[in-house]
Motif scaffolding. Structure first.
Motif, PDB file in Angstrom:
ATOM      1  N   ALA A 183      -1.232   9.650  -9.160  1.00 32.07           N
ATOM      2  CA  ALA A 183      -1.512   8.564  -8.216  1.00 32.07           C
ATOM      3  C   ALA A 183      -1.881   7.283  -8.962  1.00 32.07           C
ATOM      4  O   ALA A 183      -1.386   6.204  -8.633  1.00 32.07           O
ATOM      5  N   ARG A 184      -2.717   7.397  -9.970  1.00 34.10           N
ATOM      6  CA  ARG A 184      -3.119   6.215 -10.755  1.00 34.10           C
ATOM      7  C   ARG A 184      -1.916   5.605 -11.463  1.00 34.10           C
ATOM      8  O   ARG A 184      -1.691   4.397 -11.389  1.00 34.10           O
ATOM      9  N   ASP A 185      -1.119   6.434 -12.117  1.00 39.37           N
ATOM     10  CA  ASP A 185       0.035   5.943 -12.872  1.00 39.37           C
ATOM     11  C   ASP A 185       1.091   5.294 -11.984  1.00 39.37           C
ATOM     12  O   ASP A 185       1.813   4.400 -12.419  1.00 39.37           O
ATOM     13  N   ASN A 186       1.169   5.748 -10.734  1.00 40.51           N
ATOM     14  CA  ASN A 186       2.198   5.251  -9.818  1.00 40.51           C
ATOM     15  C   ASN A 186       1.647   4.325  -8.730  1.00 40.51           C
ATOM     16  O   ASN A 186       2.364   3.981  -7.796  1.00 40.51           O
ATOM     17  N   LYS A 187       0.368   3.980  -8.873  1.00 40.56           N
ATOM     18  CA  LYS A 187      -0.291   3.028  -7.965  1.00 40.56           C
ATOM     19  C   LYS A 187      -0.296   3.489  -6.500  1.00 40.56           C
ATOM     20  O   LYS A 187       0.015   2.727  -5.584  1.00 40.56           O
ATOM     21  N   TYR A 188      -0.672   4.752  -6.308  1.00 36.32           N
ATOM     22  CA  TYR A 188      -0.824   5.322  -4.971  1.00 36.32           C
ATOM     23  C   TYR A 188      -2.298   5.532  -4.668  1.00 36.32           C
ATOM     24  O   TYR A 188      -3.105   5.725  -5.580  1.00 36.32           O
ATOM     25  N   ILE A 189      -2.627   5.534  -3.393  1.00 34.99           N
ATOM     26  CA  ILE A 189      -3.947   5.894  -2.892  1.00 34.99           C
ATOM     27  C   ILE A 189      -3.873   7.352  -2.476  1.00 34.99           C
ATOM     28  O   ILE A 189      -2.950   7.756  -1.757  1.00 34.99           O
ATOM     29  N   VAL A 190      -4.833   8.158  -2.898  1.00 32.06           N
ATOM     30  CA  VAL A 190      -4.856   9.577  -2.536  1.00 32.06           C
ATOM     31  C   VAL A 190      -5.494   9.717  -1.157  1.00 32.06           C
ATOM     32  O   VAL A 190      -6.589   9.213  -0.912  1.00 32.06           O
ATOM     33  N   PHE A 191      -4.812  10.426  -0.263  1.00 34.31           N
ATOM     34  CA  PHE A 191      -5.302  10.708   1.083  1.00 34.31           C
ATOM     35  C   PHE A 191      -5.541  12.207   1.166  1.00 34.31           C
ATOM     36  O   PHE A 191      -4.617  13.002   0.981  1.00 34.31           O
TER      37      PHE A 191
ATOM     38  N   MET B  68       0.851  -1.174   0.000  1.00 35.84           N
ATOM     39  CA  MET B  68       0.000   0.000   0.000  1.00 35.84           C
ATOM     40  C   MET B  68       0.893   1.233   0.000  1.00 35.84           C
ATOM     41  O   MET B  68       1.832   1.331   0.784  1.00 35.84           O
ATOM     42  N   LYS B  69       0.559   2.181  -0.893  1.00 36.62           N
ATOM     43  CA  LYS B  69       1.313   3.431  -0.992  1.00 36.62           C
ATOM     44  C   LYS B  69       0.320   4.585  -0.929  1.00 36.62           C
ATOM     45  O   LYS B  69      -0.700   4.568  -1.619  1.00 36.62           O
ATOM     46  N   ILE B  70       0.629   5.585  -0.125  1.00 33.29           N
ATOM     47  CA  ILE B  70      -0.278   6.707   0.119  1.00 33.29           C
ATOM     48  C   ILE B  70       0.332   8.002  -0.414  1.00 33.29           C
ATOM     49  O   ILE B  70       1.482   8.331  -0.101  1.00 33.29           O
ATOM     50  N   LEU B  71      -0.457   8.735  -1.194  1.00 28.48           N
ATOM     51  CA  LEU B  71      -0.102  10.076  -1.654  1.00 28.48           C
ATOM     52  C   LEU B  71      -0.919  11.063  -0.829  1.00 28.48           C
ATOM     53  O   LEU B  71      -2.146  11.073  -0.912  1.00 28.48           O
ATOM     54  N   ILE B  72      -0.245  11.868  -0.040  1.00 25.23           N
ATOM     55  CA  ILE B  72      -0.898  12.820   0.850  1.00 25.23           C
ATOM     56  C   ILE B  72      -1.101  14.137   0.121  1.00 25.23           C
ATOM     57  O   ILE B  72      -0.151  14.736  -0.382  1.00 25.23           O
ATOM     58  N   ASP B  73      -2.344  14.575   0.069  1.00 20.06           N
ATOM     59  CA  ASP B  73      -2.717  15.803  -0.626  1.00 20.06           C
ATOM     60  C   ASP B  73      -2.193  17.031   0.138  1.00 20.06           C
ATOM     61  O   ASP B  73      -1.909  16.965   1.343  1.00 20.06           O
TER      62      ASP B  73
END
Length: 123
Positions: free
Chosen positions: A44-52, A1-6
């Motif tokens: 996020a989609r291209d790098n397989k991250y979940i947007v937080f 799981m990878k998280i991208l923090i807004d």
């Protein structure tokens, strides 16, 4: 799981996620703070991250476009600091891990967490 923090959430969240062995990066380390939500979603989609995020626009964007990824976790609390909602967020991540892997919109608030599987269909 990878998280991208807004941008609307503190970079302090990176350390919180790392404490639970969850890879995380804050958008300020990736792109412009003024970037459009669509660009953040695409990255996020291209790098397989979940947007937080604390921004409801991401959920609206998922609904409007019918996108299946990336997953989004949106926080619906007044106090968005890790010291206030860390446990809620981590519990929701664990509770909905399989849905987030497949594509989901998870909403976290003090009362409960909810999940909608992507794509969001208009009825």
């Amino acid at each position: 799981m990878k998280i991208l923090i807004d941008m609307n959430l503190s970079p302090d969240w990176v350390k919180v996620f790392e404490k639970y062995d969850i890879e995380a990066v804050h958008w300020c380390n990736i792109g412009s703070p003024c970037e459009k939500d669509t660009v953040i979603m695409e990255w996020a989609r291209d790098n397989k991250y979940i947007v937080f995020t604390h921004d409801l626009d991401f959920g609206s964007l998922l609904a409007a476009t019918g996108m299946e990824t990336p997953s989004v976790i949106q926080v619906r609390t007044q106090n968005i600091l890790p010291t206030s909602i860390e446990n809620l967020v981590i519990f929701a991540l664990r509770q909905f891990a399989s849905e987030l892997d497949s594509g989901a919109l998870v909403t976290v608030d003090k009362a409960q967490s909810r999940v909608r599987i992507l794509p969001i269909r208009r009825d």
